[in-house]
Design a protein around this motif. Structure first.
Motif, PDB file in Angstrom:
ATOM      1  N   ARG A  75      23.866 -17.860  62.796  1.00  7.82           N
ATOM      2  CA  ARG A  75      25.055 -18.563  62.354  1.00  7.82           C
ATOM      3  C   ARG A  75      25.998 -17.549  61.689  1.00  7.82           C
ATOM      4  N   GLU A  76      27.318 -17.779  61.815  1.00  7.62           N
ATOM      5  CA  GLU A  76      28.292 -16.911  61.178  1.00  7.62           C
ATOM      6  C   GLU A  76      28.761 -17.517  59.864  1.00  7.62           C
ATOM      7  N   VAL A  77      28.909 -16.687  58.859  1.00  7.24           N
ATOM      8  CA  VAL A  77      29.506 -17.126  57.592  1.00  7.24           C
ATOM      9  C   VAL A  77      30.796 -16.347  57.402  1.00  7.24           C
ATOM     10  N   ASN A  78      31.897 -17.082  57.324  1.00  6.67           N
ATOM     11  CA  ASN A  78      33.209 -16.452  57.185  1.00  6.67           C
ATOM     12  C   ASN A  78      33.595 -16.360  55.713  1.00  6.67           C
ATOM     13  N   ILE A  79      33.931 -15.149  55.315  1.00  2.70           N
ATOM     14  CA  ILE A  79      34.178 -14.883  53.895  1.00  2.70           C
ATOM     15  C   ILE A  79      35.674 -14.791  53.615  1.00  2.70           C
ATOM     16  N   ALA A  80      36.088 -15.425  52.535  1.00  2.00           N
ATOM     17  CA  ALA A  80      37.430 -15.182  51.998  1.00  2.00           C
ATOM     18  C   ALA A  80      37.264 -14.583  50.609  1.00  2.00           C
ATOM     19  N   LEU A  81      37.810 -13.391  50.464  1.00  2.00           N
ATOM     20  CA  LEU A  81      37.729 -12.728  49.160  1.00  2.00           C
ATOM     21  C   LEU A  81      39.072 -12.853  48.464  1.00  2.00           C
ATOM     22  N   ILE A  82      39.071 -13.478  47.294  1.00  2.00           N
ATOM     23  CA  ILE A  82      40.311 -13.595  46.518  1.00  2.00           C
ATOM     24  C   ILE A  82      40.240 -12.551  45.405  1.00  2.00           C
ATOM     25  N   GLY A  83      41.033 -11.523  45.504  1.00  2.00           N
ATOM     26  CA  GLY A  83      40.975 -10.455  44.501  1.00  2.00           C
ATOM     27  C   GLY A  83      40.911  -9.121  45.203  1.00  2.00           C
ATOM     28  N   GLN A  84      41.663  -8.147  44.710  1.00  4.81           N
ATOM     29  CA  GLN A  84      41.764  -6.877  45.421  1.00  4.81           C
ATOM     30  C   GLN A  84      41.578  -5.682  44.493  1.00  4.81           C
ATOM     31  N   GLY A  85      40.980  -5.946  43.337  1.00  2.00           N
ATOM     32  CA  GLY A  85      40.812  -4.862  42.362  1.00  2.00           C
ATOM     33  C   GLY A  85      39.445  -4.202  42.504  1.00  2.00           C
ATOM     34  N   PHE A  86      38.945  -3.718  41.391  1.00  2.00           N
ATOM     35  CA  PHE A  86      37.670  -3.012  41.371  1.00  2.00           C
ATOM     36  C   PHE A  86      36.546  -3.927  41.851  1.00  2.00           C
ATOM     37  N   MET A  87      36.575  -5.170  41.420  1.00  4.11           N
ATOM     38  CA  MET A  87      35.526  -6.100  41.864  1.00  4.11           C
ATOM     39  C   MET A  87      35.677  -6.419  43.349  1.00  4.11           C
ATOM     40  N   GLY A  88      36.909  -6.518  43.794  1.00  2.96           N
ATOM     41  CA  GLY A  88      37.118  -6.754  45.218  1.00  2.96           C
ATOM     42  C   GLY A  88      36.470  -5.659  46.053  1.00  2.96           C
ATOM     43  N   ARG A  89      36.561  -4.455  45.551  1.00  2.00           N
ATOM     44  CA  ARG A  89      35.968  -3.317  46.257  1.00  2.00           C
ATOM     45  C   ARG A  89      34.441  -3.395  46.215  1.00  2.00           C
ATOM     46  N   ALA A  90      33.902  -3.707  45.028  1.00  2.00           N
ATOM     47  CA  ALA A  90      32.436  -3.798  44.898  1.00  2.00           C
ATOM     48  C   ALA A  90      31.878  -4.912  45.779  1.00  2.00           C
ATOM     49  N   HIS A  91      32.605  -6.016  45.874  1.00  2.00           N
ATOM     50  CA  HIS A  91      32.130  -7.131  46.705  1.00  2.00           C
ATOM     51  C   HIS A  91      32.273  -6.788  48.187  1.00  2.00           C
ATOM     52  N   SER A  92      33.384  -6.168  48.543  1.00  2.00           N
ATOM     53  CA  SER A  92      33.548  -5.773  49.949  1.00  2.00           C
ATOM     54  C   SER A  92      32.378  -4.905  50.386  1.00  2.00           C
ATOM     55  N   ASN A  93      32.024  -3.978  49.539  1.00  2.00           N
ATOM     56  CA  ASN A  93      30.892  -3.104  49.847  1.00  2.00           C
ATOM     57  C   ASN A  93      29.614  -3.923  50.045  1.00  2.00           C
ATOM     58  N   ALA A  94      29.420  -4.917  49.186  1.00  2.00           N
ATOM     59  CA  ALA A  94      28.220  -5.753  49.315  1.00  2.00           C
ATOM     60  C   ALA A  94      28.199  -6.478  50.654  1.00  2.00           C
ATOM     61  N   TYR A  95      29.328  -7.026  51.055  1.00  2.00           N
ATOM     62  CA  TYR A  95      29.358  -7.722  52.341  1.00  2.00           C
ATOM     63  C   TYR A  95      29.041  -6.757  53.485  1.00  2.00           C
ATOM     64  N   ARG A  96      29.542  -5.526  53.376  1.00  2.00           N
ATOM     65  CA  ARG A  96      29.279  -4.541  54.416  1.00  2.00           C
ATOM     66  C   ARG A  96      27.817  -4.081  54.439  1.00  2.00           C
ATOM     67  N   GLN A  97      27.204  -4.034  53.273  1.00  2.00           N
ATOM     68  CA  GLN A  97      25.886  -3.399  53.175  1.00  2.00           C
ATOM     69  C   GLN A  97      24.700  -4.356  53.199  1.00  2.00           C
ATOM     70  N   VAL A  98      24.928  -5.617  52.908  1.00  2.00           N
ATOM     71  CA  VAL A  98      23.789  -6.499  52.614  1.00  2.00           C
ATOM     72  C   VAL A  98      22.792  -6.566  53.763  1.00  2.00           C
ATOM     73  N   LYS A  99      23.275  -6.585  54.983  1.00  2.00           N
ATOM     74  CA  LYS A  99      22.345  -6.712  56.102  1.00  2.00           C
ATOM     75  C   LYS A  99      21.662  -5.390  56.461  1.00  2.00           C
ATOM     76  N   HIS A 100      22.145  -4.294  55.911  1.00  2.00           N
ATOM     77  CA  HIS A 100      21.445  -3.017  56.116  1.00  2.00           C
ATOM     78  C   HIS A 100      20.149  -2.950  55.318  1.00  2.00           C
ATOM     79  N   PHE A 101      20.084  -3.726  54.264  1.00  2.00           N
ATOM     80  CA  PHE A 101      18.936  -3.609  53.360  1.00  2.00           C
ATOM     81  C   PHE A 101      18.105  -4.891  53.266  1.00  2.00           C
ATOM     82  N   PHE A 102      18.717  -6.015  53.642  1.00  2.00           N
ATOM     83  CA  PHE A 102      18.002  -7.292  53.527  1.00  2.00           C
ATOM     84  C   PHE A 102      18.016  -7.995  54.879  1.00  2.00           C
ATOM     85  N   ASP A 103      16.976  -8.759  55.091  1.00  2.00           N
ATOM     86  CA  ASP A 103      16.861  -9.507  56.340  1.00  2.00           C
ATOM     87  C   ASP A 103      17.525 -10.868  56.152  1.00  2.00           C
TER      88      ASP A 103
END
Lengths: 362, 362, 362, 362
Positions: free
Chosen positions: B3-31
């Motif tokens: 199933r696909e989960v579509n993300i909307a991120l509201i915020g473009q600061g330091f946290m926006g960057r940290a969260h973007s990274n999490a979305y990019r990385q989560v499946k590299h480390f977790f099943d």
């Protein structure tokens, strides 16, 4: 529209994973003027390759490195296999005109490493001595250049691991000469020597001691050496997998006429500096957090006070390579210098006498 | 096919960057049994949004959060704005039936937080109190559950930063009540309180002290409190941006009848444990590297002895949410408890007397 | 030929031993212009007195402090009894015209302490707040005076012991109100407050919390407080005997606009200094060994790099008293200020509200 | 009525002071069945002798060691002169039937040391290798005996000082071969070797490196060696006065199959222990405060949690000697073993090859 660089990764183990992560992450943190395409991952274990491809997005898998390194749609070959395969793969890739990134140690002998340097003469090449890109290590280099250590007296480095003592651990190619070429000499000491050459310059004499604790093992479990550097300083190195109580202690201390630097991979976001030019009653080693500002890579990752981890050393190494492949250091020629020191250490240990790397007169 | 989960991120600061990274990385480390699609990033600064979209692969950008949170092609809304916007956005998203992940502090008041809990009653929700997912913190929870601390006597926590003293620093919404709601109370103390409730249970009385060092500033630069926990232990908390000499010292010590735990974010891969049940002549705090084996998240990231960094706390938080959105903790209701403590602290500081959170009798 | 000073020591416990050692050692390390004669040791336990006299060379023993303090051949009375006896003995000795050195806490109440100050108005007097004479603490005072901390923002102090949790420990007068007056308030917090007044000046408001963990005990096992200092800084203090994992952690951290100082009695030969005026990329707390050169008492004991221990704090205290008895600090008046803070803390804890020491308006 | 032991101290420098203190203090902390009389202090500088006699209570002074060591009213001769005088004085004293305590290094050569062992065959003798009596070092010995380290793999020791780099320092006999015999070899490395033999047993092969940094100096500023111990472990040693940033870092780490011990003189009240037999997820080096209970000398000095300092190592050494002069260790024969290792190191460094102490075959 960026130029595309197509990557072929040869190797599917722990390093394959660390490199895959670097390819995925490098453009998130660095402004790289090319686009990376994870074209193909190559190894011997097909189910493992499929898992890796799925996890990291490799487009294709292959079990035949010989064909992979010659594919016209491959621009960069990343050699992350057991050590004994570094030379044949890297040489074939270089001859095929590819950019080559090779895991450390570059080779299992000076002869192999020399051939690799020859073969790669026309192609951009680099070695994954990733610890040079730890911010604290790169910052050490800058502080030395600024004169904050002064004339160096002592360089001391250890790489202490404990897993040799863990009987429950599964077998590993790292424990067999046929695959690894050597034990801690190539695995751990190569890191120490690369960092030492980077921070303190050439070594002109070594006295080595190698030891194997486990019965019936054909590689070194511990290698130690004393050294004289060309700059007049004296050195001490120790690499072992039997340092019970230390997980991953890759540490150095440098003492000079104007100060001291001390680093430990187990606390990789820190660097210790003692400044001997301050009033004596105010002297003491300071523990600097090397996460910025105005420190290596501190504009790339997070903010001052926010730690980075092991994987970032690969990301920064890859970034520096992609930003300037032709002038990247350490390249194969640098790693050949490491091999020369390692070979001198092995000879010295065998002959129980001091030896100069590369046959220099004592 | 996931199933696909579509993300909307509201915020473009330091946290926006940290969260973007999490979305990019989560499946590299977790099943994770879903595929993530970085659908849209939303903020006020269009050029900044374009840069973020390019760097992290957000498909679209938007400057209108109201429309974004109602888009049918959005499944999860991530609220990473300044604090004052958390409530309106999260409430709108929840009412639109979206999963909601909200940055901490959940709200700027108990009233707001209560409305958010109400609104999110039907939708999976979580709060980015990312430090719960530091392996050493999660391991603390496990050790407490195993009885290694025993009856708790003391819980002590500080969050010490120094940037308040840095005159060269650019202005920030974090320093204005209109955007932040409070100073360190919401920014730093909220972390300490969430961790305390997680590790040591409810707080039943606080005595607070708030102070502003900078002239003409309308938020608290330092907030301290003493506390009594429901389990009979006594607590001490301090949050400040004027702790010159400390970069990001988020630390706790827990003393109990059977042992002590001590943690510091500045050395986030470690946890200190003292075992009071050992022979007295062998007692002493031990420094455990919490990178495995058999420790939280140690099968997900690298190998024992290999450090992780700041960003991994977001990756692990996201993974746990995606693996079980309905039962994820801390959720909005948990964060409301934090708000109740914070509001009691503020009232106590104002009235210079002990106060019970949520109007409990003294 | 030096003048002789005849000492009467009232007390035969741990402090009696520490003081006896100081009398024996002071002239080995300091150039003191008087000769000391260990005239008489006084206590209740005759066999114990005989042992003490034999071990340390006390000429006589006595079980009657009233007669001892009036003996014409006694010049200095050292009050090292349980706390409840400090006032009567010190007052009698002062009225008899003796120099008086009293153990801390000076008294069990402000009222007692005030009477002692009155009684000692004509006689040289001092209080054994020995930790002021730790070289690192005295050096802190010097660094503050030199402006290296700047405007103080935060003062944080803890005194953490663990023996309250040790069921095997023999009974002690320290656990009974009749003898001790209070628990950690007088025993441990008095040290913290004396050091704080010494290093950071007067306290103008406190919010206290006191707790007793052991059933049926009539003294405080833990006392915590928040404070506002007259210089505008905010403070936090904690004293406890239930901090399992910490043996004797008497520690402070001071954060100011120009730097930080940090000290811990468990590492008493060290002081940490962070210098916020250095370039930001070189900042980090430095660990200074305070054994010289050019540091307090470093010409008296051994050489730079050679540690001193607990007992040396008493030797240095005694030396400073003997070198200038009339102007010695802390004297009874200083210790009265400590008592005022302690009494405000107790009142605040009882009334669950902020209180100003000595009835100053809030 | 105790027997009296009359002491003659030959030497009036820093060691003379440390020993004088030990004679004054030993009976305050240990139950010694003799009375000590500080009969005579002997040296070359008469005003200095008078100062010493006044400060420490030596009854007489002398500038003629030859007559002193033969005085019938002297029972114990303490040799605390520059190294080159150890042999003649100790031999004369031993031949005169005196008990002899000699500073380290015992001699300036194996030949000298052998003569001293011969001469002292009838007389109780001991060597002031005071660091064996650091509680943490003696506790290390006990933990090794209990099997807590297991089969030893690695023994690593450094003695790092920095004063060689201090141009302002006054001249010292320690920098001249005629008086000192050697540089750090005898001064610092002798300590490391004595401790190593004590904790880890005989050394059967060494590879040494010696270096002099200062122009025109005739002694070694730095000496390093690699070693093989008879128990199968490998060792590394480094002694230097050019380790800028380290004041007095006399440290060892021992790694074995069951655990690790780590000690540093700069934190002399602590010992680190890692226990490899614990569950792996709870492993980590623990920092034990070695001030009791149930630890060496912890009943002699102060209470658990109260530090001792440099001088206490001499007091404990003296106590153990006086309690059992005939069986005291290390005696001259032990120190001769140290000399054999040191001489092998010097030969190895000269010949640039591995050497076995005392001519054992490689």
């Amino acid at each position: 529209m960026n130029r595309e660089v197509n990557i072929a990764l040869i190797g599917q183990g722990f390093m394959g994973r660390a490199h895959s992560n670097a390819y995925r992450q490098v453009k998130h943190f660095f402004d790289i003027p090319v686009d990376l395409r994870l074209k193909v991952i190559c190894g011997r274990n097909r189910p493992g390759l499929e898992t890796m491809a799925r996890a990291w997005g490799w487009e294709q898998i292959s079990t035949d490195w010989r064909s992979v390194v010659e594919r016209p749609d491959v621009d960069l070959v990343d050699v992350s296999t057991p050590n004994a395969l570094h030379a044949p793969i890297a040489i074939a890739a270089a001859r095929a005109g590819k950019m080559v990134l090779c895991e450390k140690p570059l080779a299992t002998s000076v002869a192999e490493a020399t051939s690799m340097v020859e073969a790669a003469r026309g192609a951009p090449n680099g070695v994954w001595f990733n610890y040079r890109r730890i911010p604290a290590v790169a910052f050490s280099r800058r502080l030395i250049d600024e004169g904050r250590v002064g004339e160096v007296f002592h360089y001391r480095a250890v790489y202490l691991q404990e897993w040799g003592n863990d009987a429950s651990r599964p077998p590993s190619w790292k424990l067999e000469r046929a695959h690894a070429g050597s034990g801690v000499l190539g695995d751990l000491l190569s890191h120490l020597v690369d960092t030492a050459l980077y921070l303190n310059g050439p070594i002109r004499e070594v006295s080595g001691l190698m030891h194997t604790f486990a019965p019936r093992r054909d590689i070194d479990d511990a290698t130690l050496l004393l050294a004289r550097f060309a700059n007049g300083s004296v050195g001490s190195f120790e690499a072992t997998r039997y340092a019970v109580g230390r997980r991953n202690c890759n540490a150095y201390q440098i003492h000079g006429s104007r100060g001291m630097l001390a680093f430990n991979l187990e606390d990789m976001n820190y660097l210790e500096l003692a400044d001997a030019t301050e009033p004596r009653n105010l002297q003491g080693p300071r523990r600097m957090m090397v996460t910025g500002p105005d420190q290596p890579y501190s504009n790339n990752f997070w903010r001052p006070g926010h730690s980075i981890g092991y994987e970032h050393t690969f990301i920064a190494t890859l970034a520096d390579f992609l930003l300037a492949p032709e002038s990247f250091r350490p390249n194969f020629a640098d790693a050949l210098e490491v091999e020369r020191v390692l070979e001198a250490v092995a000879q010295s240990a065998r002959e129980r006498r001091a030896v100069s790397p590369a046959g220099l007169p004592l």
